[in-house]
Structures are given as structure tokens and as C-alpha cells.
Design an enzyme around this catalytic site. Sequence first.
Site, short mmCIF file in Angstrom:
data_model
loop_
_atom_site.label_atom_id
_atom_site.label_comp_id
_atom_site.label_asym_id
_atom_site.label_seq_id
_atom_site.Cartn_x
_atom_site.Cartn_y
_atom_site.Cartn_z
CD GLU A 41 40.63 42.56 34.85
OE1 GLU A 41 39.48 42.82 35.30
OE2 GLU A 41 41.31 41.67 35.12
CE1 TYR A 124 38.51 44.05 40.66
CE2 TYR A 124 38.04 44.18 38.25
CZ TYR A 124 38.51 43.57 39.19
OH TYR A 124 38.59 42.21 39.09
CG ASP A 142 35.41 42.12 41.97
OD1 ASP A 142 35.73 41.57 43.00
OD2 ASP A 142 35.43 41.79 40.96
#
Length: 347
Positions: A41, A124, A142
Amino acid sequence: VKERSSESITAALERWFAERARDLPWRQPSVRGGYAALVSEAMLQQTQVSRVVVAFVAFMARFPTVADLAAADEQEVLAAWTGLGYYRRARHLHAAAKVVVAAHDGEVPADLESLRSLPGVGRYTAGAIASIAFGKRAAIVDGNVARVLLRLRGRDMGSDEPQAQRWAWAEAERLVEASTSPAAFNEGLMELGAVVCTPRSPDCDACPLSQRCVANAQGTTATIPRPRKTTARLTVHHHAVVVRRGARILLEQRGDDGLWASMWQVPTIESAAPLGIAGLRKRLTERGVVVDELSATGAFVHLTTHREVRFHVHRAKSTQRRGDWVAPANALERPMSAAMRRIVAMT
Ligand code: SF4
């Protein structure tokens, strides 16, 4: 057009993801988990998947566990980040690994609150890790996800407007609550935004949600989300001076903050307007870099998200010993921006 139930949407998307998920290294069962999610991520923020694939495999080979990463030297971590850009993320990831070791017994936490307290982990990323690695019913939004949701529900808003953000988070929460597998639903949503419901040419015919999508039914996919207002980039001038002493060049490290934080560079004077030779020499001297034979050799423009950086490349000689003098080939081993690599490689 009638809105379709959350359950019918999540079921269709989860089914599609199970059949069509791209084979990406962080999705392998052997690596899947909190640490792989944290690393992937961090890498996926602002960098294309194709680049992340290569970097992720090398990074995990170099730092197989969160403890290995926490114990590593920062320069090593930054070097392993080469090619991904936005090095601030690497520094945050390194700091997050240290917190995981110090405060969570070396296990990436599963709850949103602990995740969000890790450096560089926002709403997020926390949602992505909690749902993908730990199966929690946590939402993610996002730019890609906001676009898909706005089209799906036919909301005529710009995806980065605060009102649209609030709505998208609430909608993502409703959907993840209705999902069977939060991991498959969230990953499916990201995947759909990346490969099908793309900004300019959504492939609605190939979309598992086409029968349930308001924008598709109304023919408004081209205007949802509303195009963002473009803000002009700020122009800055970077005077990069390749200073030689014999076969070596002088390097310096950028500050901890801002553009290209902590990266290495040849002495670089930044200004709002271009400097002439005399002005540049004066600024260099003020910085403790005394040079001879200063001359301009070229110029190019480098665009970042918010800035237009005009590079003015110069060369000079020096006899001073103070400073970090290295052979150009060794210089390239240090973490450097792509623009600076180009300048050093030209020397
Ligand atoms: S039908 Fe088209 S606009 Fe709607 S979600 Fe699918 S790709 Fe996006």
C-alpha cells in the site's frame, strides 16, 4: 434510474474479482498479511502497479519481515525504494516498521485506530490493510474508488470536492457492510477503478456493474466525476552545479522536508527566478562552495504534481577539500531523484 441494492453490487463485484483479479505479488497467499499489505500500500500510493511489482518483490527479498525493515539503515531503505519516487513514503514506511516492532510486538496491528497511528498511514491505507490483510469491515476511498462510486450512483460531483469525499466514504462504508468478503470487495473496487472504470474511457461493456450503474444507464460517464479545476503549477528554478575536483564530484544531501526530502544532489541553488553566473557564484559561496570556471551547460524542465522545476545545469571546478566528494559512479548509488540522476549521469 433506480439505485440497485448494495448487496447486489457487492456480490457482483466480489464474483468478478474472484475470476479476474490480476496476479500481483502481494496477492500471493505465501506473502499475504499485514506486512505485505503495509509495504504494497505504501508503494502503490502515487506509483503505477507495473513499477510496484518489480520493486515489491526486491524489497520483500531484501527486508523479509517487519523486524528486518525496522533494523535497517535508512539509506538502505531509500536505496531499495529507487524507481518508485516520492521517497517520503519510504521514510514513513521505515518509521512505521519501527513502531510496529516497538509497540505491537512486531505484528502489524489489525484495528483501524492502531493502524492510523502508524507514520504515513492515513484513512485509506488503514482501511486497505484492515480489510485486505485482516478481513475487517473497513471502507477505503481513493481517487479511483471515488470515481467508481460517483458513476455507479450517478452523483454529479468532482471527486476531490469535500462533499464528494464525505459522500464517497459513507457509500463505501454502506457497501463494505453489505459485502460477503470485505477483502474481495475492496480489492475488487480498486481493481475495477484501475482496469475497467478508468478516468477517460470506462469499459462499461466489460464491467460487472454495468446493469447496476446509474452513469452507464444515463450516458453520463464522460461528465462524472466532474473535471477538477486545474491549478497552475508553481515554477521554481534549480541551479544544479556539477563541481569537480579531479575525478570526483561534490554531493550534498537535501533537507528532511519538502521536495525530494533527504535525497542526494550536486550543489543546487533554488530560486524563484533564474540566476546569472555572478549571482549563482555568490549564492554558492554563501553555502561554503567556492568554485572556479563556473559555466552553464544545459537546461531542462521537470514536472512534479505541484511544481514546474526548471533545472539549469552548470559545471565548475574547485580545489576545496571540505564536503562530500565522490566518484560519479558511486554518486549514482545514493538515493537521488530521477532528475538528479540524469544530471549526474551526464557528467
Ligand atoms: S458501468 Fe461503466 S461507469 Fe459504471 S462502474 Fe462500470 S465501468 Fe464504471
